[in-house]
Design an enzyme around this catalytic site. Structure first.
Site, short mmCIF file in Angstrom:
data_model
loop_
_atom_site.label_atom_id
_atom_site.label_comp_id
_atom_site.label_asym_id
_atom_site.label_seq_id
_atom_site.Cartn_x
_atom_site.Cartn_y
_atom_site.Cartn_z
N ARG A 52 -5.90 0.32 -2.71
CA ARG A 52 -4.62 -0.12 -2.24
C ARG A 52 -5.08 -2.12 -2.43
O ARG A 52 -5.59 -2.40 -2.42
CB ARG A 52 -4.50 0.17 -1.28
N ALA A 54 -1.77 -5.69 -2.34
CA ALA A 54 -1.46 -6.31 -4.11
C ALA A 54 -2.33 -6.48 -5.36
O ALA A 54 -1.88 -5.59 -6.35
CB ALA A 54 -0.26 -6.75 -3.60
N ARG A 86 3.87 2.33 -6.20
CA ARG A 86 4.20 1.35 -5.81
C ARG A 86 4.69 0.42 -5.73
O ARG A 86 5.03 -1.05 -6.67
CB ARG A 86 2.78 1.71 -5.78
N GLN A 186 -5.09 0.50 7.99
CA GLN A 186 -5.75 -0.45 7.44
C GLN A 186 -6.79 -1.43 7.93
O GLN A 186 -7.99 -2.21 7.64
CB GLN A 186 -5.25 -1.40 6.09
N ASP A 227 2.64 -9.12 -0.43
CA ASP A 227 2.59 -7.75 -0.84
C ASP A 227 3.45 -8.11 -2.47
O ASP A 227 3.94 -7.77 -3.04
CB ASP A 227 3.31 -6.48 -0.62
N LYS A 238 2.96 -5.96 5.20
CA LYS A 238 2.41 -4.76 5.74
C LYS A 238 3.44 -4.24 6.93
O LYS A 238 3.27 -5.54 7.72
CB LYS A 238 1.47 -4.37 6.12
O1 MRU Z 1 -0.53 -0.29 1.36
P1 MRU Z 1 -0.93 -1.45 1.48
O2 MRU Z 1 -2.25 -0.85 1.82
O3 MRU Z 1 -1.77 -1.32 -0.09
O4 MRU Z 1 -0.60 -2.21 2.46
C1 MRU Z 1 -1.22 -3.73 2.16
C2 MRU Z 1 -1.13 -4.93 2.00
O5 MRU Z 1 -0.16 -4.91 3.04
C3 MRU Z 1 -1.30 -6.42 2.02
O6 MRU Z 1 -1.15 -7.31 3.46
C4 MRU Z 1 -1.10 -6.59 0.91
O7 MRU Z 1 -1.21 -6.39 -0.09
C5 MRU Z 1 -2.01 -8.01 0.61
S1 MRU Z 1 -3.36 -7.72 -0.25
C6 MRU Z 1 -4.69 -9.38 -0.52
#
Ligand code: MRU
Length: 338
Positions: A52, A54, A86, A186, A227, A238
């Site tokens: 997980r 981005a 996703r 997370q 993302d 998120k």
């Molecule tokens: O659902 P996730 O855990 O993949 O969400 C991740 C996030 O929202 C992060 O802040 C984003 O992907 C940036 S990661 C460098």
């Protein structure tokens, strides 16, 4: 100073035809790798959040295409299945397009070479963002972060966490407040694990505590990843990021988005056009631990560009108005993408 390229976390690695990735759903209790030669395992891993964040999703998908090519399966079909896993993280589509393009022009091995390039580029970009972002923070700062935008999300030192680790090395930082990040934690599981390993002082807080702590003047900056960043600077991240941005603005605290150019999607005009992933309601209702209640589970929210103080990219810090800065970046972003 320790070697700035150092990260002791390897969330994904290609080794002699086998892709290994950490199953992040098991952290911090267990550090276990999934090992596979089958691209479908990668698609499933992305969907269930074993892989997980981005940038890491993009890297994993590019390696998955390399697996598909080795399996003798049509990479176009694999790419469309992977792209659908996703919908919000635009790095996924960006990395797939790059790997597909490389494969079309040349041999199947070119897909793997491109995946490696995307992976290496992310590590270098993280280091650059770390330096640029750390320069924005006052010394001895207390910062607040949400979700996990660290090594586990990028394969490098991380975006927002890369800034935090760099600032700590230079500073050090006073404290990092870590939103636990409901419903899948997370922050409490992954960011806390990373900061502990990096020796950065932190405290986990419940998401609902953030605004009150910001109001008390306890926070000097909010640092988050992204993302997808639309052409006008509106940013999906998120769920829970938007309330942080509101609280930060209300109390005069800067909110910095840290993200590589591959997260900027100039074909999406604004936040309203960003597809928001809705995940299984059971991820929310399971928290009650008592019974299945009706639940709604948007995984991301959109922070309007006006609430973002600056976007830190590997090509520089984009100040408000972000839309103008993103438009100016156009040519550079195109060059990076090709
Ligand atoms: O659902 P996730 O855990 O993949 O969400 C991740 C996030 O929202 C992060 O802040 C984003 O992907 C940036 S990661 C460098």
């Amino acid at each position: 100073l320790p070697n700035e390229t150092h990260t002791d976390i390897t969330p994904i690695a290609w080794d002699d035809g086998v892709l290994r990735f950490i199953d992040q759903t098991l952290l911090p209790r267990e550090l276990r790798y999934v090992e596979t030669r089958d691209w479908r395992d990668v698609a499933a891993g992305i969907e269930r959040l074993a892989v997980r964040g981005a940038p890491l999703i993009g890297i994993a998908a590019a390696y998955a295409l390399a697996l598909a090519a080795r399996q003798g399966e049509p990479v176009d079909v694999a790419a469309s299945v992977l792209a659908a896993t996703r919908p919000t993280a635009v790095n996924l589509r960006w990395a797939l397009d790059r790997a597909l393009e490389a494969g079309r022009a040349r041999r199947a091995e070119a897909v793997l070479a491109e995946a490696r390039r995307i992976h290496d580029q992310q590590m270098a970009d993280d280091r650059r963002m770390g330096e640029l972002g750390a320069a924005l923070l006052p010394s001895g700062a207390t910062v607040l972060t949400h979700c996990n935008a660290g090594a586990l999300a990028t394969g490098g030192i991380g975006t927002a966490l890369g800034v935090i680790k760099t600032a700590h090395r230079q500073g050090p930082l006073e404290l990092v407040l870590v939103d636990e990040t409901r419903p899948l934690l997370q922050g409490a599981r992954l960011t806390a694990w990373e900061l502990e390993r990096a020796g950065v002082p932190f405290q986990v807080i419940v998401d609902g505590a953030a605004a009150g702590l910001i109001a008390r003047g306890d926070v000097h900056a909010v640092l988050v990843g992204a993302d997808r960043i639309a052409a006008n600077g509106d940013t999906a991240n998120k769920v829970g990021t938007y309330p942080l941005a509101l609280a930060a603005r209300a109390h005069g605290v800067p909110l910095y988005v840290v993200a590589p150019l591959s997260t900027i999607d100039r074909t999406t005009p604004d936040g309203a056009a960003i597809p928001i992933e809705h995940r299984d309601p059971s991820e929310v209702s399971a928290i009650t631990g008592v019974r299945d209640v009706p639940a709604l589970n948007p995984a991301f929210d959109v922070t309007p560009n006006g609430l973002i103080s600056a976007i830190v990219t590997e090509r520089g810090v984009l100040r408000r108005p972000c839309s103008a800065a993103i438009a100016r970046l156009g040519a550079a972003a195109q060059a990076v993408a090709s």
